[in-house]
Write an enzyme that holds these catalytic residues in place. Structure first.
Site, PDB file in Angstrom:
ATOM      1  CG  HIS A  65     -28.970  12.851  46.844  1.00 61.59           C
ATOM      2  ND1 HIS A  65     -28.697  13.849  47.815  1.00 61.59           N
ATOM      3  CD2 HIS A  65     -28.935  13.511  45.896  1.00 61.59           C
ATOM      4  CE1 HIS A  65     -28.737  15.015  47.435  1.00 61.59           C
ATOM      5  NE2 HIS A  65     -28.871  14.800  46.135  1.00 61.59           N
ATOM      6  CG  ASP A  66     -32.635  10.677  43.059  1.00 60.79           C
ATOM      7  OD1 ASP A  66     -32.174  12.022  43.067  1.00 60.79           O
ATOM      8  OD2 ASP A  66     -32.677  10.017  41.977  1.00 60.79           O
ATOM      9  CG  ASP A  76     -28.129  12.020  50.730  1.00 61.49           C
ATOM     10  OD1 ASP A  76     -27.427  11.533  49.985  1.00 61.49           O
ATOM     11  OD2 ASP A  76     -28.599  13.108  50.460  1.00 61.49           O
ATOM     12  NE  ARG A  90     -29.451  11.664  34.911  1.00 57.26           N
ATOM     13  CZ  ARG A  90     -29.986  12.083  35.777  1.00 57.26           C
ATOM     14  NH1 ARG A  90     -29.516  13.249  36.473  1.00 57.26           N
ATOM     15  NH2 ARG A  90     -31.313  12.209  36.140  1.00 57.26           N
ATOM     16  CB  SER A  97     -29.506  18.002  45.636  1.00 53.86           C
ATOM     17  OG  SER A  97     -28.188  17.423  45.131  1.00 53.86           O
TER      18      SER A  97
END
Length: 378
Positions: free
Chosen positions: A355-356, A322, A226, A156
């Site tokens: 993405h994680d 992602d 967040r 990232s």
């Protein structure tokens, strides 16, 4: 985590901090005097200093890559990748991870005291860039007397820093591992960040950034920021599999605005827990640094120019789920590296987490990075 190698050098080990002498000129034109960098090292630096691996963290990460986080009490953020028997192993590597410039875990940032006023910089802290972050890390390596990195590794925003390293210090990086990242921030990425920043600045406790010492930080705004960002870290399939439309501790909807659905409760938890460990102003500065990132623009508008003549080996990895930094972004990097005549390996991995994925259990990723680093070992 593996036991730290015995060393009498006080620069090495956990919970380290250095104030680097001299003026640090930023891309934005401002100057900081005596920047501070918080960092950790693991393992032992070889006699020839050829086994150093720099790990660059993502937006809300920190230097506690494989040690217990002092605020949360939880294990480091990348213990799947870093540790005994892992791809990045302190038995083989001298591992360095530093808190980025602008952050809130010990490196210079908005909460740092401005020596000119005796008060926290707050919004008087100058705007920074990812290249500024990489240049600060390079000064840390000078402090540690590490001339060349065996590898720079990051996912990232960490991957963006690795790209900056390869472009700005091509002779100091033998291998570069870029995971789930991009060579520039897209309009969609910028848009999501702007939502987060506006949530923070709309919180009345933000106080134009001067909330330090008032006992009223913009927790609600930061939590919303967040929550919005966390959605982008997951895939739709992962969210569906985990939550679906399941209700939270109730048999039917409440016809109100409490957290009826499990996904709502999950996001609220993510937001609330985040404010306990992160500073809202740092979130503003780091997201802005990411938005400004455009490696091609830094090199005459052509990405290949950033890598031309480089002898660095590159490993680029993306994930098929992602949508924040999709595979097309990684392919653009690979095409530029090919055009520049660089050695590059690329793979799109299948993983359900979005993405994680680079932080979660993806054995293929671990095997790929382990093989790549071993192949580049002297």
């Amino acid at each position: 985590m593996a036991t730290l190698a015995a060393s009498t050098d006080q620069r090495f080990g956990l919970a380290r901090h250095v104030r680097l002498p001299g003026a640090f000129a930023l891309d934005g034109g401002a100057t900081l005097d005596g920047i501070e960098i918080a960092y950790e090292t693991y393992g032992t630096l070889d006699a020839d200093k050829g086994n150093a691996v720099l790990i660059c963290h993502a937006l809300t990460g920190d230097q506690h890559v494989a040690s217990i986080h002092p605020r949360t009490g939880k294990p480091g953020w990348w213990t799947r990748m870093v540790g005994a028997g892992k791809p990045i192993d302190p038995a083989r590597h001298f591992i360095i991870c530093a808190n980025v410039l602008g952050s809130c875990m010990g490196s210079s940032g908005p909460a740092t005291i401005d020596p000119k006023t005796g008060q926290p910089y707050a919004m008087a802290f100058p705007v920074i860039t990812l290249r500024d972050m990489a240049r600060a890390q390079a000064l840390l390596l000078d402090h540690l007397e590490v001339p060349v990195l065996a590898a720079a590794v990051g996912g990232s925003m960490g991957g963006m820093q690795v790209l900056e390293w390869a472009a700005t210090f091509p002779r100091r990086v033998r291998s570069a591992v870029v995971i789930a990242s991009a060579a520039r921030h897209s309009a969609q990425n910028i848009a999501f960040h702007e939502v987060g920043r506006q949530a923070i600045m709309a919180d009345p406790n933000w106080q134009r950034g001067d909330y330090y010492g008032t006992g009223a930080a913009p927790a609600a705004g930061l939590a919303v920021a967040r929550m919005a960002a966390h959605i982008t870290y997951l895939s739709e399939a992962a969210m569906h599999d985990k939550f679906g439309r399941k209700l939270q501790d109730r048999g039917q909807v409440g016809f109100g605005f409490d957290a009826d659905f499990q996904v709502e409760s999950y996001l609220r938890h993510q937001g609330i827990s985040f404010v306990d460990r992160f500073d809202a102003n740092s979130y503003l500065y780091i997201t802005r640094a990411m938005d400004y990132f455009d490696l091609a623009q830094e090199h005459g508008g052509r990405l290949a120019n950033a890598f031309r003549g480089s002898a660095t080996r590159f490993c680029i990895a993306s994930f098929d789920t992602d949508w924040l930094y999709p595979t097309s972004e990684s392919r653009a990097i690979v095409h530029a590296l090919n055009a520049a005549g660089c050695a590059v390996s690329f793979v799109e991995l299948t993983a359900p987490f979005g993405h994680d994925s680079f932080l979660l259990e993806v054995p293929e990723l671990f095997g790929m990075i382990d093989g790549f680093l071993r192949a580049g070992a002297p």
